[in-house]
Design an enzyme around this catalytic site. Structure first.
Site, short mmCIF file in Angstrom:
data_model
loop_
_atom_site.label_atom_id
_atom_site.label_comp_id
_atom_site.label_asym_id
_atom_site.label_seq_id
_atom_site.Cartn_x
_atom_site.Cartn_y
_atom_site.Cartn_z
N CYS A 1 0.88 -1.17 0.00
CA CYS A 1 0.00 0.00 0.00
C CYS A 1 0.91 1.22 0.00
O CYS A 1 2.11 1.11 0.24
CB CYS A 1 -0.84 0.07 1.27
SG CYS A 1 -1.95 -1.32 1.47
N ARG B 1 1.54 1.59 -5.91
CA ARG B 1 1.62 0.62 -4.80
C ARG B 1 0.25 0.05 -4.43
O ARG B 1 0.16 -0.85 -3.59
CB ARG B 1 2.24 1.28 -3.56
CG ARG B 1 3.66 1.76 -3.78
CD ARG B 1 4.20 2.37 -2.50
NE ARG B 1 4.23 1.40 -1.43
CZ ARG B 1 5.22 0.56 -1.19
NH1 ARG B 1 6.28 0.58 -1.95
NH2 ARG B 1 5.15 -0.28 -0.18
N TRP C 1 -3.85 -1.43 -1.37
CA TRP C 1 -3.85 -2.68 -2.14
C TRP C 1 -4.28 -3.73 -1.14
O TRP C 1 -3.51 -4.13 -0.27
CB TRP C 1 -2.45 -2.97 -2.68
CG TRP C 1 -2.40 -4.24 -3.44
CD1 TRP C 1 -2.00 -5.46 -2.98
CD2 TRP C 1 -2.76 -4.44 -4.81
NE1 TRP C 1 -2.08 -6.38 -3.97
CE2 TRP C 1 -2.55 -5.79 -5.11
CE3 TRP C 1 -3.25 -3.60 -5.81
CZ2 TRP C 1 -2.81 -6.33 -6.37
CZ3 TRP C 1 -3.49 -4.14 -7.06
CH2 TRP C 1 -3.27 -5.48 -7.33
N ASN D 1 0.71 -0.36 6.13
CA ASN D 1 1.13 -1.18 4.99
C ASN D 1 1.76 -2.42 5.59
O ASN D 1 2.69 -2.32 6.38
CB ASN D 1 2.16 -0.39 4.16
CG ASN D 1 2.79 -1.23 3.08
OD1 ASN D 1 2.18 -2.16 2.57
ND2 ASN D 1 4.01 -0.89 2.71
N GLY D 2 1.21 -3.60 5.25
CA GLY D 2 1.73 -4.84 5.81
C GLY D 2 0.58 -5.74 6.23
O GLY D 2 -0.57 -5.52 5.84
N GLU E 1 7.44 -21.86 -18.93
CA GLU E 1 7.35 -20.48 -18.43
C GLU E 1 8.59 -19.67 -18.83
O GLU E 1 8.49 -18.50 -19.17
CB GLU E 1 7.14 -20.50 -16.90
CG GLU E 1 7.11 -19.16 -16.22
CD GLU E 1 6.04 -18.18 -16.70
OE1 GLU E 1 5.17 -18.56 -17.50
OE2 GLU E 1 6.10 -17.01 -16.29
N LYS F 1 8.34 -16.24 -20.95
CA LYS F 1 8.95 -14.96 -20.54
C LYS F 1 9.87 -14.46 -21.65
O LYS F 1 9.88 -13.30 -21.99
CB LYS F 1 9.77 -15.12 -19.25
CG LYS F 1 9.01 -15.27 -17.96
CD LYS F 1 8.26 -14.06 -17.49
CE LYS F 1 6.87 -14.04 -18.01
NZ LYS F 1 5.78 -14.54 -17.23
N GLU G 1 7.87 -13.23 -24.79
CA GLU G 1 7.01 -12.05 -24.68
C GLU G 1 7.80 -10.76 -24.47
O GLU G 1 7.35 -9.71 -24.89
CB GLU G 1 5.92 -12.23 -23.62
CG GLU G 1 6.35 -12.10 -22.20
CD GLU G 1 5.20 -12.25 -21.22
OE1 GLU G 1 4.14 -11.66 -21.44
OE2 GLU G 1 5.40 -12.95 -20.21
N HIS H 1 11.04 -36.46 -30.62
CA HIS H 1 9.81 -36.77 -31.36
C HIS H 1 9.45 -35.65 -32.32
O HIS H 1 8.28 -35.49 -32.66
CB HIS H 1 8.68 -37.06 -30.38
CG HIS H 1 8.98 -38.23 -29.49
ND1 HIS H 1 8.99 -39.52 -29.96
CD2 HIS H 1 9.32 -38.30 -28.18
CE1 HIS H 1 9.32 -40.34 -28.97
NE2 HIS H 1 9.53 -39.62 -27.88
N LYS I 1 -1.88 -6.39 -19.80
CA LYS I 1 -1.72 -6.98 -18.47
C LYS I 1 -2.97 -7.78 -18.07
O LYS I 1 -2.89 -8.81 -17.44
CB LYS I 1 -1.46 -5.85 -17.46
CG LYS I 1 -1.16 -6.31 -16.06
CD LYS I 1 0.25 -6.85 -15.95
CE LYS I 1 0.54 -7.50 -14.62
NZ LYS I 1 1.64 -8.45 -14.69
C1 F6R Z 1 2.57 -13.59 -19.11
C2 F6R Z 1 1.31 -13.19 -18.53
C3 F6R Z 1 0.06 -13.77 -19.07
C4 F6R Z 1 -0.96 -13.99 -17.96
C5 F6R Z 1 -2.30 -14.43 -18.52
C6 F6R Z 1 -3.31 -14.73 -17.42
O1 F6R Z 1 3.66 -12.98 -18.47
O2 F6R Z 1 1.28 -12.37 -17.65
O3 F6R Z 1 0.30 -14.97 -19.73
O4 F6R Z 1 -0.46 -14.94 -17.08
O5 F6R Z 1 -2.82 -13.43 -19.34
O6 F6R Z 1 -3.49 -13.64 -16.59
P1 F6R Z 1 -4.17 -13.76 -15.17
O7 F6R Z 1 -3.24 -14.50 -14.28
O8 F6R Z 1 -4.40 -12.35 -14.74
O9 F6R Z 1 -5.46 -14.51 -15.38
#
Ligand code: F6R
Length: 600
Positions: A2, A27, A75, A101-102, A473, A477, A480, A496, A595
């Protein structure tokens, strides 16, 4: 996470607090509030708060007059993001206001005691107990009352307190950030320097266990014994933008470095109780289905291994957008929906479908009060704090932590996990932040290896068993944020088909920790090397065999196989980050992706 700010000076506090608070919105932004000590100070407290972003507070709050005040942007971690749960929180007398905050881990216990002694609560928060504790100890001396109240709380905190009739702000810190800004005839306190850079460049950093008293003319710092502490101010020359990122060049890097703290917060107060969560009590599930997208799906795949190992419950994992096309199973699985944002349309759709099928549902989410929390029967919150970088990092790691907790709960419930095994899991989980920190300490080694391979167009990632999803994963990363074509495979699958793609220009990242798959991984690495592809292996420190097979080796501290995904993914996050940085990519906002994905 927060944002907190406090002001004691000669100017009207309200506009200054609001201005500083806006700098802390990164935050947290689910609710906000402000409290100003009346002017003259005998007039009492003016307190206003609202649900939503700071702009909502700004447009709805009344004008306040006074030169001492505090403000907060939230938050949520404990209690939904409502106006009642917004900070500042007050006590029964409404003469005291607290921002926090905490997480107070023993708040239920303290609250029960306060209720029994006649205190009345208006919010669901852990913070409100602290307001009541200070009030109960208040005898004219705010510092003394805060110190006594602190003796009764456990957990993490940055508290800032004001009281009607006092021209003083009292702040305290344990593990949550807190800085003091020194002005001319005015002093400030805030979660970080970002908030205050417009007003001052002279700062004092509050240390764990310290209590601080601020007035317009004086700042006094006391250690945990109550002894006055002398501290020289530091001069900070960051720009506002640098400061918001905590001095890191990108939010993604900052969030990678926040992972030890995020893991710690996600575990806090959750493993002490031997009592099962009421939701699981008497509920023994014969199977689990995990449903998620993207990075959360990869966390789900790791979760499959964890749940099957600890709880011995067969677990399947499905992409959210595909779930509705899957056949309805005869036995009723526990459906676990993982979504850091809590707003992903495909996962919300899957949650509704699971309920329609009559399944019990658990959501794992980072955003308190997000849509998923209304679509499931039980929520486990990760407490990673807001994640600004588009690439999920700390939310992934805390999702995996939540899955350890879930697996332990299921294991205890169906008796496949003994009390002793649970204790040793728990004690290891507590040490996990240190293993992550060790990886972070090796960032420059990772960077140096990334430098060698950053010009590649293709890159492959291989792993087995619980580290197969980490290969996926790592590839996600990489693709992307660096735009290198990255693909992950179970190492055994290479022969395969994918081997056809290998050449000297396509490096392969192989996760080869010493677990039951190690010998087979060495075999796979040899297959890759034979095709001329360079191999970057991630293994345990002290492994003298791996360098004989791989071109480059990244070592992590040895730990039990079930926990290896956490430090390994942190290494791969840094790997992807440095590849992207070297290639000059817009790391926090990669092209074409958002996001939160609210379309199906
Ligand atoms: C990759 C990434 C996306 C999300 C996906 C699901 O770095 O962030 O692949 O993981 O869009 O998002 P959430 O977890 O918000 O449902």
């Amino acid at each position: 996470m927060c944002g907190i700010v406090g002001y004691a000076g000669g100017r009207n506090a309200q506009p200054i607090l609001l201005d500083c608070l806006k700098r802390l919105e990164y935050r947290g932004y689910d609710s906000a509030g402000i409290a100003v000590v009346g002017d003259p100070i005998q007039k009492g407290l003016q307190l206003f708060k609202s649900k939503g972003e700071i702009a909502v507070l700004e447009s709805s709050m009344p004008e306040m007059t006074g030169t001492v005040g505090i403000a907060h942007t939230r938050w949520a971690t404990q209690g939904r993001p409502t106006t009642e749960n917004a900070h500042p929180l007050s006590d029964c007398t409404n003469r005291l206001a607290v921002v926090h905050n905490g997480i107070i881990s023993n708040f239920m216990e303290v609250k029960e005691h306060l209720l029994a002694t006649g205190h009345k609560f208006v919010s669901e928060t852990d913070t409100e107990v602290f307001a009541h504790l200070v009030e109960a100890e208040m005898n004219g001396d705010l510092v003394a009352a805060v110190r006594k109240a602190l003796e009764k709380v456990e957990g993490t905190y940055a508290f800032v307190v004001v009281s009607a009739g006092h021209d003083e702000i009292v702040a305290a810190r344990r593990e949550s950030p807190l800085v003091i800004g020194l002005g001319d005839g005015e002093n400030f306190v805030a979660s970080d320097v970002t908030a205050l850079l417009k007003y001052t460049s002279r700062f004092l950093h509050v240390q764990d266990g310290e209590v601080v008293s601020l007035t317009r003319d004086e700042v006094r710092i006391f250690d945990s014994e109550g002894t006055a502490v002398e501290r020289r101010p530091e001069k900070i020359t960051w720009s506002l933008e640098d400061a918001e990122k905590g001095g890191y060049p990108h939010f993604m890097l900052k969030e990678i470095y926040e992972q030890p703290e995020a893991i710690h917060d996600s575990l806090l107060g959750r493993m002490e109780s031997a009592e099962p969560e009421p939701f699981f009590q008497g509920n023994s599930f014969s199977s689990v289905k995990i449903v998620a997208c993207g990075t959360s799906y990869h966390a789900g795949l790791v979760g499959k291994y964890i749940i099957e190992e600890l709880a011995k419950v067969p677990t399947t994992v499905q992409i959210s957008s595909e779930y509705r096309y899957s056949p309805v199973s005869r036995e009723s699985p526990l459906v676990v929906l993982i979504t850091q944002s809590g707003e992903t349309a495909d996962t919300l759709g899957a949650a509704r479908e699971a309920r329609k099928r009559g399944n019990k549902t658990v959501g794992i989410a980072n955003v308190v009060g997000s849509a998923i929390t209304r679509e499931v029967d039980h929520v486990i919150y990760t407490r990673a704090g807001p994640e600004i970088g588009v690439a999920a990092t700390k939310t992934f790691v805390t999702q995996v932590v939540a899955l350890y907790l879930l697996a332990m709960e299921l294991g205890v419930q169906n008796r496949s996990l003994t009390a002793q095994a649970r204790r040793s899991m728990t004690s290891f989980l507590r040490s996990l932040p240190r293993y992550v920190q060790d990886v972070l300490n090796k960032a420059s080694e990772i960077e140096a290896i990334a430098e060698k391979y950053a010009r590649s167009d293709d890159m492959f990632f291989i792993g087995r068993s619980i580290n197969y999803p980490i290969a996926l994963e790592g590839a996600l990363k990489t693709k992307e944020i660096s735009y290198i074509h990255g693909e992950g495979f179970p190492a055994g699958e290479l022969k395969h088909g994918p081997l056809a793609l290998l050449s000297k220009d396509s490096p392969v990242v192989a996760i080869a920790v010493r677990d039951h798959t190690y010998e087979k991984m060495l075999g796979n690495i040899s297959e890759v090397s034979a095709r001329g592809s360079p191999v970057i292996a991630i293994g345990f420190e002290g492994d003298t065999d791996l360098p004989k097979f791989a071109d480059d080796v990244l070592s992590i501290r040895q730990l039990p196989p079930i926990f290896t995904p956490v430090p390994v993914i942190v290494a791969l996050q840094l790997w992807a980050y440095h590849l992207a940085r070297i290639r000059g990519c817009p790391i926090d906002k990669p092209r074409n992706i958002a996001k939160t994905v609210t379309v199906e």
